[in-house]
Design a protein around this motif. Structure first.
Motif, PDB file in Angstrom:
ATOM      1  N   ARG A  21       0.821  -1.221   0.000  1.00 54.97           N
ATOM      2  CA  ARG A  21       0.000   0.000   0.000  1.00 54.97           C
ATOM      3  C   ARG A  21       0.849   1.262   0.000  1.00 54.97           C
ATOM      4  O   ARG A  21       0.529   2.227  -0.678  1.00 54.97           O
ATOM      5  N   GLY A  22       1.921   1.266   0.782  1.00 55.74           N
ATOM      6  CA  GLY A  22       2.701   2.484   0.968  1.00 55.74           C
ATOM      7  C   GLY A  22       4.071   2.440   0.328  1.00 55.74           C
ATOM      8  O   GLY A  22       5.010   3.049   0.847  1.00 55.74           O
ATOM      9  N   TYR A  23       4.194   1.723  -0.793  1.00 57.75           N
ATOM     10  CA  TYR A  23       5.507   1.542  -1.426  1.00 57.75           C
ATOM     11  C   TYR A  23       6.210   2.857  -1.738  1.00 57.75           C
ATOM     12  O   TYR A  23       7.431   2.932  -1.748  1.00 57.75           O
ATOM     13  N   ALA A  24       5.462   3.925  -1.993  1.00 60.94           N
ATOM     14  CA  ALA A  24       6.066   5.215  -2.355  1.00 60.94           C
ATOM     15  C   ALA A  24       6.464   6.027  -1.120  1.00 60.94           C
ATOM     16  O   ALA A  24       7.136   7.047  -1.243  1.00 60.94           O
ATOM     17  N   PRO A  55      13.144  -7.475   3.541  1.00 58.59           N
ATOM     18  CA  PRO A  55      12.107  -6.449   3.400  1.00 58.59           C
ATOM     19  C   PRO A  55      12.541  -5.331   2.440  1.00 58.59           C
ATOM     20  O   PRO A  55      11.734  -4.865   1.633  1.00 58.59           O
ATOM     21  N   HIS A  56      13.811  -4.939   2.519  1.00 60.16           N
ATOM     22  CA  HIS A  56      14.306  -3.879   1.645  1.00 60.16           C
ATOM     23  C   HIS A  56      14.224  -4.292   0.170  1.00 60.16           C
ATOM     24  O   HIS A  56      13.759  -3.520  -0.673  1.00 60.16           O
ATOM     25  N   ARG A  57      14.637  -5.516  -0.130  1.00 55.21           N
ATOM     26  CA  ARG A  57      14.598  -5.992  -1.515  1.00 55.21           C
ATOM     27  C   ARG A  57      13.162  -6.117  -2.000  1.00 55.21           C
ATOM     28  O   ARG A  57      12.844  -5.812  -3.158  1.00 55.21           O
ATOM     29  N   TYR A  58      12.260  -6.580  -1.148  1.00 58.51           N
ATOM     30  CA  TYR A  58      10.849  -6.676  -1.531  1.00 58.51           C
ATOM     31  C   TYR A  58      10.309  -5.296  -1.886  1.00 58.51           C
ATOM     32  O   TYR A  58       9.636  -5.130  -2.907  1.00 58.51           O
ATOM     33  N   LEU A  59      10.609  -4.311  -1.055  1.00 61.03           N
ATOM     34  CA  LEU A  59      10.125  -2.957  -1.293  1.00 61.03           C
ATOM     35  C   LEU A  59      10.717  -2.394  -2.584  1.00 61.03           C
ATOM     36  O   LEU A  59      10.001  -1.766  -3.375  1.00 61.03           O
ATOM     37  N   ARG A  62       8.919  -4.043  -5.477  1.00 68.34           N
ATOM     38  CA  ARG A  62       7.555  -3.506  -5.586  1.00 68.34           C
ATOM     39  C   ARG A  62       7.570  -2.133  -6.264  1.00 68.34           C
ATOM     40  O   ARG A  62       6.736  -1.839  -7.116  1.00 68.34           O
ATOM     41  N   ARG A  63       8.525  -1.291  -5.885  1.00 71.25           N
ATOM     42  CA  ARG A  63       8.643   0.034  -6.503  1.00 71.25           C
ATOM     43  C   ARG A  63       9.001  -0.080  -7.981  1.00 71.25           C
ATOM     44  O   ARG A  63       8.467   0.665  -8.813  1.00 71.25           O
ATOM     45  N   VAL A  64       9.885  -0.992  -8.309  1.00 68.74           N
ATOM     46  CA  VAL A  64      10.276  -1.177  -9.712  1.00 68.74           C
ATOM     47  C   VAL A  64       9.094  -1.705 -10.529  1.00 68.74           C
ATOM     48  O   VAL A  64       8.881  -1.279 -11.670  1.00 68.74           O
ATOM     49  N   GLU A  65       8.295  -2.602  -9.966  1.00 69.86           N
ATOM     50  CA  GLU A  65       7.108  -3.089 -10.673  1.00 69.86           C
ATOM     51  C   GLU A  65       6.178  -1.936 -11.025  1.00 69.86           C
ATOM     52  O   GLU A  65       5.660  -1.860 -12.141  1.00 69.86           O
ATOM     53  N   ARG A  66       5.963  -1.047 -10.076  1.00 69.46           N
ATOM     54  CA  ARG A  66       5.099   0.110 -10.334  1.00 69.46           C
ATOM     55  C   ARG A  66       5.728   1.028 -11.383  1.00 69.46           C
ATOM     56  O   ARG A  66       5.033   1.533 -12.262  1.00 69.46           O
ATOM     57  N   VAL A  85       7.469   6.741  -7.351  1.00 71.46           N
ATOM     58  CA  VAL A  85       7.421   5.393  -6.786  1.00 71.46           C
ATOM     59  C   VAL A  85       8.220   5.247  -5.495  1.00 71.46           C
ATOM     60  O   VAL A  85       8.251   4.175  -4.901  1.00 71.46           O
ATOM     61  N   GLY A  86       8.876   6.332  -5.055  1.00 72.63           N
ATOM     62  CA  GLY A  86       9.497   6.315  -3.735  1.00 72.63           C
ATOM     63  C   GLY A  86      11.006   6.270  -3.689  1.00 72.63           C
ATOM     64  O   GLY A  86      11.568   6.145  -2.595  1.00 72.63           O
TER      65      GLY A  86
END
Length: 130
Positions: A21-24, A55-59, A62-66, A85-86
């Motif tokens: 929800r808060g990836y950015a 967690p850092h890699r997941y985030l 997720r940002r790259v996907e967006r 995207v953050g």
């Protein structure tokens, strides 16, 4: 599945949902550990054991996907997308994007063609694998 394992999974899903929800937003391990009601070290270890990445890699993923979606579907500049995207800097964004996708954001935009297929298939096919 034991009650403890079920509770642990629930806590990890709560933190991952917050990242989705808060990836950015500026999210860090202390904030995510508070969401999961765990210590920082225990949260980081458990997240990796549960989802197979930190967690850092997941985030980042997720940002790259967006960003991939925005690069395909909009004409906004790469720099605008980077901040939307953050990511904090275009250099970090480009390096991370290249590490995950295999090419630069500009090359990705040039080479990507939106196909006339259902979105669910396109999302599954375009999802970066790391």
């Amino acid at each position: 599945m034991s009650r403890a394992a079920e509770e642990s999974n629930r806590r990890m899903l709560r933190a991952r949902d917050a990242m989705d929800r808060g990836y950015a937003q500026p999210l860090d391990v202390p904030a995510l550990a508070r969401i999961a009601h765990l210590s920082q070290a225990h949260f980081a270890r458990t997240f990796r054991a549960t989802f197979g990445e930190t967690p850092h890699r997941y985030l980042q993923r997720r940002r790259v996907e967006r960003a991939m979606f925005l690069l395909r579907e909009t004409d906004r500049s790469v720099t605008d997308i980077c901040f939307q995207v953050g990511f904090g800097s275009p250099g970090t964004f480009s390096r991370t994007f290249r590490d995950i996708v295999g090419r630069s954001p500009r090359a990705y935009r040039r080479e990507s063609v939106t196909a006339a297929v259902p979105t669910c298939f396109a999302m599954a096919w375009m999802r970066p694998s790391d």
